[in-house]
Design a protein around this motif. Structure first.
Motif, PDB file in Angstrom:
ATOM      1  N   SER A 141      -8.122  32.701  66.018  1.00  0.00           N
ATOM      2  CA  SER A 141      -8.622  33.205  67.101  1.00  0.00           C
ATOM      3  C   SER A 141      -8.156  34.848  67.220  1.00  0.00           C
ATOM      4  O   SER A 141      -8.817  35.336  68.202  1.00  0.00           O
ATOM      5  CB  SER A 141      -7.755  32.578  68.258  1.00  0.00           C
ATOM      6  OG  SER A 141      -6.285  32.951  68.356  1.00  0.00           O
ATOM      7  N   CYS A 154      -0.246  25.655  71.224  1.00  0.00           N
ATOM      8  CA  CYS A 154       0.051  27.042  71.748  1.00  0.00           C
ATOM      9  C   CYS A 154       1.676  27.317  71.893  1.00  0.00           C
ATOM     10  O   CYS A 154       2.556  26.611  71.563  1.00  0.00           O
ATOM     11  CB  CYS A 154      -0.134  26.928  73.406  1.00  0.00           C
ATOM     12  SG  CYS A 154      -2.054  26.391  73.562  1.00  0.00           S
ATOM     13  N   ALA A 155       1.743  28.738  72.046  1.00  0.00           N
ATOM     14  CA  ALA A 155       3.171  29.329  72.185  1.00  0.00           C
ATOM     15  C   ALA A 155       4.221  28.653  72.995  1.00  0.00           C
ATOM     16  O   ALA A 155       5.213  28.056  72.918  1.00  0.00           O
ATOM     17  CB  ALA A 155       3.228  30.810  72.463  1.00  0.00           C
ATOM     18  N   GLU A 156       3.788  28.229  74.200  1.00  0.00           N
ATOM     19  CA  GLU A 156       4.513  27.850  75.297  1.00  0.00           C
ATOM     20  C   GLU A 156       5.040  26.228  74.887  1.00  0.00           C
ATOM     21  O   GLU A 156       6.122  25.832  75.044  1.00  0.00           O
ATOM     22  CB  GLU A 156       3.613  27.418  76.728  1.00  0.00           C
ATOM     23  CG  GLU A 156       3.165  28.849  77.418  1.00  0.00           C
ATOM     24  CD  GLU A 156       1.737  29.283  76.651  1.00  0.00           C
ATOM     25  OE1 GLU A 156       1.560  29.047  75.701  1.00  0.00           O
ATOM     26  OE2 GLU A 156       1.184  30.112  77.335  1.00  0.00           O
ATOM     27  N   CYS A 184      -2.099  27.518  79.306  1.00  0.00           N
ATOM     28  CA  CYS A 184      -3.489  26.788  79.522  1.00  0.00           C
ATOM     29  C   CYS A 184      -2.958  25.495  80.228  1.00  0.00           C
ATOM     30  O   CYS A 184      -1.909  24.966  80.340  1.00  0.00           O
ATOM     31  CB  CYS A 184      -3.990  26.457  77.943  1.00  0.00           C
ATOM     32  SG  CYS A 184      -3.151  25.169  77.345  1.00  0.00           S
ATOM     33  N   ASN A 195       2.143  31.035  68.990  1.00  0.00           N
ATOM     34  CA  ASN A 195       1.160  29.838  68.735  1.00  0.00           C
ATOM     35  C   ASN A 195       1.067  29.686  67.105  1.00  0.00           C
ATOM     36  O   ASN A 195       1.166  30.623  66.422  1.00  0.00           O
ATOM     37  CB  ASN A 195      -0.285  30.279  69.342  1.00  0.00           C
ATOM     38  CG  ASN A 195      -0.713  31.740  69.274  1.00  0.00           C
ATOM     39  OD1 ASN A 195       0.092  32.598  69.169  1.00  0.00           O
ATOM     40  ND2 ASN A 195      -2.148  31.869  69.305  1.00  0.00           N
ATOM     41  N   ALA A 241      -2.229  33.351  81.945  1.00  0.00           N
ATOM     42  CA  ALA A 241      -1.446  32.110  82.390  1.00  0.00           C
ATOM     43  C   ALA A 241      -1.423  31.049  81.196  1.00  0.00           C
ATOM     44  O   ALA A 241      -2.520  31.040  80.476  1.00  0.00           O
ATOM     45  CB  ALA A 241      -2.183  31.478  83.647  1.00  0.00           C
ATOM     46  N   PHE A 286      -5.703  35.864  68.592  1.00  0.00           N
ATOM     47  CA  PHE A 286      -5.203  35.959  69.824  1.00  0.00           C
ATOM     48  C   PHE A 286      -3.617  35.469  69.654  1.00  0.00           C
ATOM     49  O   PHE A 286      -3.414  34.263  69.636  1.00  0.00           O
ATOM     50  CB  PHE A 286      -5.902  35.171  70.924  1.00  0.00           C
ATOM     51  CG  PHE A 286      -5.545  35.189  72.386  1.00  0.00           C
ATOM     52  CD1 PHE A 286      -6.075  36.544  72.908  1.00  0.00           C
ATOM     53  CD2 PHE A 286      -4.889  34.324  73.022  1.00  0.00           C
ATOM     54  CE1 PHE A 286      -5.694  36.460  74.253  1.00  0.00           C
ATOM     55  CE2 PHE A 286      -4.492  34.359  74.325  1.00  0.00           C
ATOM     56  CZ  PHE A 286      -4.977  35.603  74.875  1.00  0.00           C
TER      57      PHE A 286
END
Ligand code: THU
Length: 170
Positions: A52, A83-85, A122, A72, A120, A54
Protein backbone atom coordinates in the motif's frame (compact mmCIF):
# COMPACT_ATOMS: atom_id res chain seq x y z
CA UNK A 1 -52.18 -3.50 -3.36
CA UNK A 2 -49.03 -1.39 -3.47
CA UNK A 3 -46.97 -1.01 -0.34
CA UNK A 4 -45.91 2.55 0.37
CA UNK A 5 -42.40 2.45 1.80
CA UNK A 6 -41.64 6.17 1.53
CA UNK A 7 -44.29 7.83 3.72
CA UNK A 8 -44.14 5.65 6.80
CA UNK A 9 -42.89 7.33 9.97
CA UNK A 10 -40.89 5.35 12.51
CA UNK A 11 -42.09 4.91 16.06
CA UNK A 12 -38.95 6.43 17.44
CA UNK A 13 -35.81 8.15 16.14
CA UNK A 14 -32.42 7.99 17.82
CA UNK A 15 -29.69 10.60 17.36
CA UNK A 16 -26.17 9.48 18.14
CA UNK A 17 -23.57 12.04 19.19
CA UNK A 18 -19.79 11.66 19.03
CA UNK A 19 -17.39 13.92 20.89
CA UNK A 20 -14.18 14.81 19.10
CA UNK A 21 -11.64 17.51 19.90
CA UNK A 22 -9.28 18.98 17.32
CA UNK A 23 -5.79 20.27 18.08
CA UNK A 24 -4.00 22.42 15.45
CA UNK A 25 -0.67 20.67 15.93
CA UNK A 26 1.00 18.04 18.09
CA UNK A 27 2.64 20.76 20.18
CA UNK A 28 -0.78 21.60 21.69
CA UNK A 29 -1.19 18.10 23.12
CA UNK A 30 -0.54 17.30 26.78
CA UNK A 31 3.06 16.21 27.37
CA UNK A 32 2.30 12.52 27.95
CA UNK A 33 0.29 12.42 24.72
CA UNK A 34 3.07 14.13 22.76
CA UNK A 35 5.33 11.40 24.10
CA UNK A 36 3.16 8.53 22.85
CA UNK A 37 2.50 10.34 19.56
CA UNK A 38 6.26 10.60 19.04
CA UNK A 39 6.53 6.86 19.73
CA UNK A 40 3.76 6.24 17.18
CA UNK A 41 5.70 8.30 14.60
CA UNK A 42 8.82 6.22 15.29
CA UNK A 43 6.88 2.96 15.02
CA UNK A 44 5.21 4.15 11.80
CA UNK A 45 8.54 4.41 10.04
CA UNK A 46 9.21 0.72 10.75
CA UNK A 47 5.88 -0.36 9.22
CA UNK A 48 6.06 -3.13 6.66
CA UNK A 49 3.88 -1.67 3.91
CA UNK A 50 5.43 -2.64 0.54
CA UNK A 51 2.01 -3.03 -1.12
CA UNK A 52 0.00 0.00 0.00
CA UNK A 53 2.95 2.33 0.63
CA UNK A 54 0.84 3.62 3.52
CA UNK A 55 2.63 3.44 6.84
CA UNK A 56 0.71 3.55 10.09
CA UNK A 57 2.07 3.71 13.63
CA UNK A 58 0.22 3.28 16.91
CA UNK A 59 1.27 3.70 20.53
CA UNK A 60 -0.59 2.80 23.70
CA UNK A 61 0.00 4.28 27.13
CA UNK A 62 -0.69 1.69 29.83
CA UNK A 63 -1.76 2.31 33.42
CA UNK A 64 1.71 1.13 34.49
CA UNK A 65 3.24 3.98 32.46
CA UNK A 66 4.65 1.58 29.89
CA UNK A 67 4.26 2.38 26.21
CA UNK A 68 3.42 -0.32 23.66
CA UNK A 69 3.79 0.35 19.95
CA UNK A 70 2.71 -1.31 16.73
CA UNK A 71 2.72 -0.68 13.00
CA UNK A 72 1.00 -2.18 9.99
CA UNK A 73 2.35 -5.50 8.76
CA UNK A 74 1.32 -6.33 5.22
CA UNK A 75 1.44 -9.64 3.40
CA UNK A 76 1.63 -10.84 -0.21
CA UNK A 77 -1.67 -12.54 0.58
CA UNK A 78 -3.27 -9.14 1.25
CA UNK A 79 -5.93 -10.08 3.85
CA UNK A 80 -3.28 -11.78 5.99
CA UNK A 81 -1.76 -8.41 6.89
CA UNK A 82 -2.73 -6.49 10.01
CA UNK A 83 -3.28 -2.82 10.88
CA UNK A 84 -0.99 -0.94 13.26
CA UNK A 85 -3.70 -0.44 15.87
CA UNK A 86 -4.43 -4.15 16.19
CA UNK A 87 -0.75 -5.09 16.22
CA UNK A 88 -0.35 -2.70 19.19
CA UNK A 89 -3.49 -3.63 21.10
CA UNK A 90 -3.02 -7.39 20.63
CA UNK A 91 0.60 -7.12 21.73
CA UNK A 92 -0.53 -5.20 24.84
CA UNK A 93 -3.17 -7.85 25.51
CA UNK A 94 -0.63 -10.63 25.05
CA UNK A 95 2.12 -9.15 27.20
CA UNK A 96 0.22 -7.00 29.74
CA UNK A 97 -3.08 -8.79 30.31
CA UNK A 98 -5.49 -6.94 32.60
CA UNK A 99 -3.47 -3.71 32.52
CA UNK A 100 -5.67 -0.77 31.49
CA UNK A 101 -4.89 1.23 28.37
CA UNK A 102 -4.99 4.91 29.34
CA UNK A 103 -4.47 6.53 25.91
CA UNK A 104 -3.74 5.70 22.29
CA UNK A 105 -1.92 7.67 19.58
CA UNK A 106 -2.09 6.93 15.85
CA UNK A 107 -0.26 8.46 12.89
CA UNK A 108 -0.22 7.57 9.19
CA UNK A 109 2.01 8.55 6.27
CA UNK A 110 1.56 7.79 2.60
CA UNK A 111 4.76 7.34 0.63
CA UNK A 112 2.91 8.75 -2.40
CA UNK A 113 1.52 12.05 -1.08
CA UNK A 114 1.51 14.31 1.94
CA UNK A 115 -1.05 13.18 4.53
CA UNK A 116 -2.21 16.02 6.75
CA UNK A 117 -5.74 14.66 7.20
CA UNK A 118 -6.12 12.94 10.58
CA UNK A 119 -6.41 9.20 9.85
CA UNK A 120 -8.95 7.44 12.07
CA UNK A 121 -8.65 3.71 12.78
CA UNK A 122 -10.52 1.42 10.40
CA UNK A 123 -13.75 -0.29 11.42
CA UNK A 124 -12.12 -3.61 12.32
CA UNK A 125 -9.61 -1.84 14.56
CA UNK A 126 -12.40 0.09 16.26
CA UNK A 127 -14.17 -3.17 17.04
CA UNK A 128 -10.94 -4.73 18.36
CA UNK A 129 -10.24 -1.69 20.54
CA UNK A 130 -13.81 -1.78 21.85
CA UNK A 131 -13.18 -5.21 23.37
CA UNK A 132 -10.43 -3.79 25.60
CA UNK A 133 -12.32 -0.62 26.51
CA UNK A 134 -15.44 -2.56 27.48
CA UNK A 135 -13.37 -5.00 29.58
CA UNK A 136 -11.40 -2.35 31.45
CA UNK A 137 -14.53 -0.26 31.96
CA UNK A 138 -12.72 3.07 31.48
CA UNK A 139 -12.69 5.05 28.25
CA UNK A 140 -9.61 5.00 26.04
CA UNK A 141 -8.93 8.45 24.59
CA UNK A 142 -7.67 8.04 21.01
CA UNK A 143 -5.55 10.71 19.31
CA UNK A 144 -5.05 10.39 15.56
CA UNK A 145 -3.28 12.39 12.88
CA UNK A 146 -1.61 12.16 9.48
CA UNK A 147 2.13 12.69 9.26
CA UNK A 148 1.73 16.35 10.27
CA UNK A 149 -1.00 18.87 10.98
CA UNK A 150 -4.16 18.54 13.01
CA UNK A 151 -4.65 15.94 15.70
CA UNK A 152 -8.13 14.67 16.49
CA UNK A 153 -8.98 13.33 19.93
CA UNK A 154 -11.85 10.91 20.39
CA UNK A 155 -12.74 10.76 24.06
CA UNK A 156 -13.58 7.06 23.88
CA UNK A 157 -13.74 4.18 21.39
CA UNK A 158 -17.51 4.72 21.65
CA UNK A 159 -17.09 8.08 19.91
CA UNK A 160 -15.62 6.27 16.91
CA UNK A 161 -17.84 3.21 17.09
CA UNK A 162 -21.35 3.84 18.29
CA UNK A 163 -23.54 0.76 18.76
CA UNK A 164 -20.55 -1.36 19.81
CA UNK A 165 -21.09 -5.09 19.61
CA UNK A 166 -19.80 -6.57 22.85
CA UNK A 167 -19.84 -9.75 24.88
CA UNK A 168 -22.94 -8.66 26.82
CA UNK A 169 -24.96 -9.69 23.73
CA UNK A 170 -23.63 -13.26 23.73
N1 THU B 1 -4.07 0.50 8.04
C1 THU B 1 -3.76 0.56 9.36
O1 THU B 1 -2.68 0.13 9.79
N2 THU B 1 -4.69 1.08 10.19
C2 THU B 1 -5.90 1.55 9.79
O2 THU B 1 -6.73 1.87 10.63
C3 THU B 1 -6.19 1.68 8.38
C4 THU B 1 -5.30 0.97 7.46
C5 THU B 1 -3.08 -0.12 7.14
C6 THU B 1 -3.52 -1.43 6.56
C7 THU B 1 -2.72 -1.50 5.29
O3 THU B 1 -1.44 -2.03 5.60
C8 THU B 1 -2.55 -0.02 4.90
O4 THU B 1 -2.83 0.73 6.05
C9 THU B 1 -3.46 0.41 3.76
O5 THU B 1 -4.78 0.10 4.03
Amino acid sequence: METNTTNTSPLKKITIESHLEVFDTMSELPENIQKIMNKAHEARENAYAPYSHFKVGAALQLATGEIITGNNQENAAFPSGLCAERVAVFYAGATHPNVAITAMAITARSLKKLTTTPIAPCGSCRQSLAEYEVNQDTPIPIYFMGEAGEVVKALSVKDLLPLIFDSAFL
